[in-house]
Design a protein around this motif. Structure first.
Motif, PDB file in Angstrom:
ATOM      1  N   HIS A  29       0.822  -1.227   0.000  1.00  7.42           N
ATOM      2  CA  HIS A  29       0.000   0.000   0.000  1.00  7.42           C
ATOM      3  C   HIS A  29       0.849   1.267   0.000  1.00  7.42           C
ATOM      4  O   HIS A  29       0.491   2.250  -0.651  1.00  7.42           O
ATOM      5  CB  HIS A  29      -0.919  -0.006   1.220  1.00  7.42           C
ATOM      6  CG  HIS A  29      -1.939   1.088   1.208  1.00  7.42           C
ATOM      7  ND1 HIS A  29      -3.143   0.985   0.540  1.00  7.42           N
ATOM      8  CD2 HIS A  29      -1.941   2.328   1.776  1.00  7.42           C
ATOM      9  CE1 HIS A  29      -3.837   2.084   0.691  1.00  7.42           C
ATOM     10  NE2 HIS A  29      -3.124   2.923   1.434  1.00  7.42           N
ATOM     11  N   GLY A 194       3.561  14.036  -2.874  1.00  5.71           N
ATOM     12  CA  GLY A 194       2.275  13.707  -2.260  1.00  5.71           C
ATOM     13  C   GLY A 194       1.922  12.240  -2.289  1.00  5.71           C
ATOM     14  O   GLY A 194       0.862  11.851  -1.767  1.00  5.71           O
ATOM     15  N   THR A 195       2.782  11.409  -2.875  1.00  5.94           N
ATOM     16  CA  THR A 195       2.429  10.002  -3.072  1.00  5.94           C
ATOM     17  C   THR A 195       2.175   9.287  -1.745  1.00  5.94           C
ATOM     18  O   THR A 195       1.156   8.611  -1.562  1.00  5.94           O
ATOM     19  CB  THR A 195       3.541   9.275  -3.846  1.00  5.94           C
ATOM     20  OG1 THR A 195       3.747   9.935  -5.094  1.00  5.94           O
ATOM     21  CG2 THR A 195       3.153   7.824  -4.102  1.00  5.94           C
ATOM     22  N   TRP A 197       1.578  10.555   1.258  1.00  5.29           N
ATOM     23  CA  TRP A 197       0.478  11.113   2.038  1.00  5.29           C
ATOM     24  C   TRP A 197      -0.871  10.692   1.475  1.00  5.29           C
ATOM     25  O   TRP A 197      -1.822  10.448   2.238  1.00  5.29           O
ATOM     26  CB  TRP A 197       0.606  12.636   2.090  1.00  5.29           C
ATOM     27  CG  TRP A 197       1.858  13.082   2.779  1.00  5.29           C
ATOM     28  CD1 TRP A 197       2.964  13.639   2.198  1.00  5.29           C
ATOM     29  CD2 TRP A 197       2.153  12.981   4.178  1.00  5.29           C
ATOM     30  NE1 TRP A 197       3.928  13.896   3.137  1.00  5.29           N
ATOM     31  CE2 TRP A 197       3.463  13.512   4.358  1.00  5.29           C
ATOM     32  CE3 TRP A 197       1.457  12.506   5.284  1.00  5.29           C
ATOM     33  CZ2 TRP A 197       4.075  13.563   5.615  1.00  5.29           C
ATOM     34  CZ3 TRP A 197       2.058  12.561   6.533  1.00  5.29           C
ATOM     35  CH2 TRP A 197       3.340  13.083   6.693  1.00  5.29           C
ATOM     36  N   ARG A 198      -0.972  10.603   0.156  1.00  9.95           N
ATOM     37  CA  ARG A 198      -2.225  10.104  -0.438  1.00  9.95           C
ATOM     38  C   ARG A 198      -2.453   8.645  -0.055  1.00  9.95           C
ATOM     39  O   ARG A 198      -3.583   8.227   0.227  1.00  9.95           O
ATOM     40  CB  ARG A 198      -2.189  10.257  -1.961  1.00  9.95           C
ATOM     41  CG  ARG A 198      -2.348  11.691  -2.438  1.00  9.95           C
ATOM     42  CD  ARG A 198      -2.594  11.750  -3.935  1.00  9.95           C
ATOM     43  NE  ARG A 198      -1.446  11.265  -4.692  1.00  9.95           N
ATOM     44  CZ  ARG A 198      -0.449  12.033  -5.107  1.00  9.95           C
ATOM     45  NH1 ARG A 198      -0.453  13.339  -4.811  1.00  9.95           N
ATOM     46  NH2 ARG A 198       0.554  11.532  -5.805  1.00  9.95           N
ATOM     47  N   ALA A 199      -1.365   7.868  -0.032  1.00 14.60           N
ATOM     48  CA  ALA A 199      -1.493   6.472   0.380  1.00 14.60           C
ATOM     49  C   ALA A 199      -1.937   6.376   1.841  1.00 14.60           C
ATOM     50  O   ALA A 199      -2.752   5.515   2.203  1.00 14.60           O
ATOM     51  CB  ALA A 199      -0.165   5.744   0.192  1.00 14.60           C
ATOM     52  N   GLY A 201      -3.787   8.572   3.440  1.00 11.80           N
ATOM     53  CA  GLY A 201      -5.195   8.925   3.507  1.00 11.80           C
ATOM     54  C   GLY A 201      -6.097   7.780   3.081  1.00 11.80           C
ATOM     55  O   GLY A 201      -7.109   7.486   3.731  1.00 11.80           O
ATOM     56  N   SER A 202      -5.705   7.078   2.017  1.00 13.04           N
ATOM     57  CA  SER A 202      -6.532   5.972   1.532  1.00 13.04           C
ATOM     58  C   SER A 202      -6.422   4.741   2.422  1.00 13.04           C
ATOM     59  O   SER A 202      -7.255   3.831   2.340  1.00 13.04           O
ATOM     60  CB  SER A 202      -6.143   5.614   0.101  1.00 13.04           C
ATOM     61  OG  SER A 202      -4.802   5.128   0.047  1.00 13.04           O
TER      62      SER A 202
END
Length: 329
Positions: A29, A194-195, A197-199, A201-202
């Motif tokens: 992830h 941002g990769t 941080w987006r991971a 969040g998801s």
């Protein structure tokens, strides 16, 4: 060593071996550098708030954090992400022990014995076997990254040795404050700003919970619980009695990866791993000491009604209660 403490030592080896499986789950992830940073962020905040700072020079704390934290885990996570089997990684990273001896000789002018050189040679031979085996079926880059991770661990070992902390667990916990910033910087440059941080969040969605469990396991169970038990055992027993249990880590790592991740190492990879572990045991002095003690125990006359053949529980064979072995690692 009492039966209870032996069980605790085995438990630590199991937790550390399962760490490699948790890393593999987390990497499904999270990108590798961000996962390594997250591992330390989970620890860094409570450490700063609740754990007293260790009284050691800042340079050795930074050296330990950069070597053990950034270099070892950053490169190890990257290696597994690039295709290094997690079980095999748990074996190759044990090369940190001979690397520590070599760097100690080069940088700290420590004496390297013939036994240590033989152990280093044996460990290197095992890694060559693994490299030759992988060269025919997979890229060598993940293996090289894992070896460099072991080198980073060795650098951290030297910094820890020079720091000589009065409270080792406090020192190990405060090390977690060092890696997040450089690892997040590497993540921003190599993986995109941002990769990660987006991971993250998801990860709070229905499909991301395994990765969050993996992060908690790596940071809390593997680091705090495992290291806490290990440190307590090292306070009660000579290092030569406790340290060999760490050789169960690659056994657990490879067995766990085989059962849970269906990793199937080749016969040559297993043989090379056995040679690496044997080299580590020889170089650290445990294997020769074990053989001497078994020989001495077998040759010692039995005392009628003595109730046993070995030394008192909790005391290694052939040593006394004031053994200087406690000062060795």
């Amino acid at each position: 060593m009492t039966a209870r403490d032996r069980s605790l030592a085995v438990l630590v080896a199991v937790l550390w071996g399962l760490n490699f499986l948790a890393v593999r789950v987390g990497l499904d992830h999270f990108p590798p550098f961000f996962l390594a940073a997250l591992r330390y962020l989970v620890l860094a905040v409570p450490v700063v708030l609740f754990v007293p700072r260790p009284g050691v020079p800042l340079r050795w704390l930074l050296g330990y954090g950069l070597g053990f934290g950034v270099a070892q885990f950053g490169l190890l996570f990257l290696a597994i992400d690039q295709g290094m089997p997690s079980g095999l990684a748990s074996v190759v990273v044990q090369a940190s022990a001979p690397f520590t001896a070599l760097l100690g000789a080069l940088l700290l002018r420590e004496r390297v014995t013939g036994r240590q050189l033989a152990g280093i040679g044996l460990a290197v031979a095992g890694m060559v076997v693994i490299a030759v085996d992988r060269a025919g079926t997979a890229p060598l880059l993940p293996l090289v990254l894992t070896v460099l991770a072991a080198l980073g661990w060795a650098v951290g070992n030297l910094a820890s040795r020079r720091a000589n902390p009065e409270y080792p667990l406090r020192f190990a916990l405060w090390m977690a404050v060092v890696p997040p910033v450089p690892l997040l910087a590497l993540s921003a440059v190599m993986e995109g700003p941002g990769t990660g941080w987006r991971a993250l969040g998801s990860a709070f969605g229905p499909d991301g919970w395994p990765s969050l469990v993996a992060v908690v396991f790596i940071a809390v169970v593997g680091s705090v619980v495992g290291s806490g038990i290990w440190t307590a055992l090292l306070k009660r027993y000579p290092a030569g009695v406790v340290a060999p249990f760490s050789m169960l880590v690659p056994v657990v790592g490879m067995a766990g990866a085989w059962l849970a991740l269906h990793e199937r190492p080749t016969g040559w990879a297993v043989a090379g791993g056995v040679v690496v572990v044997a080299g580590v045991l020889l170089g650290t002095g445990w294997l020769p000491r074990f053989l001497r003690e078994r020989t001495r125990a077998a040759a010692a006359p039995r005392v009628p009604g003595g109730g046993g053949e070995g030394p008192p529980d909790g005391q290694p064979a052939g040593t006394t209660g004031t053994s200087q072995e406690t000062k060795r690692s």
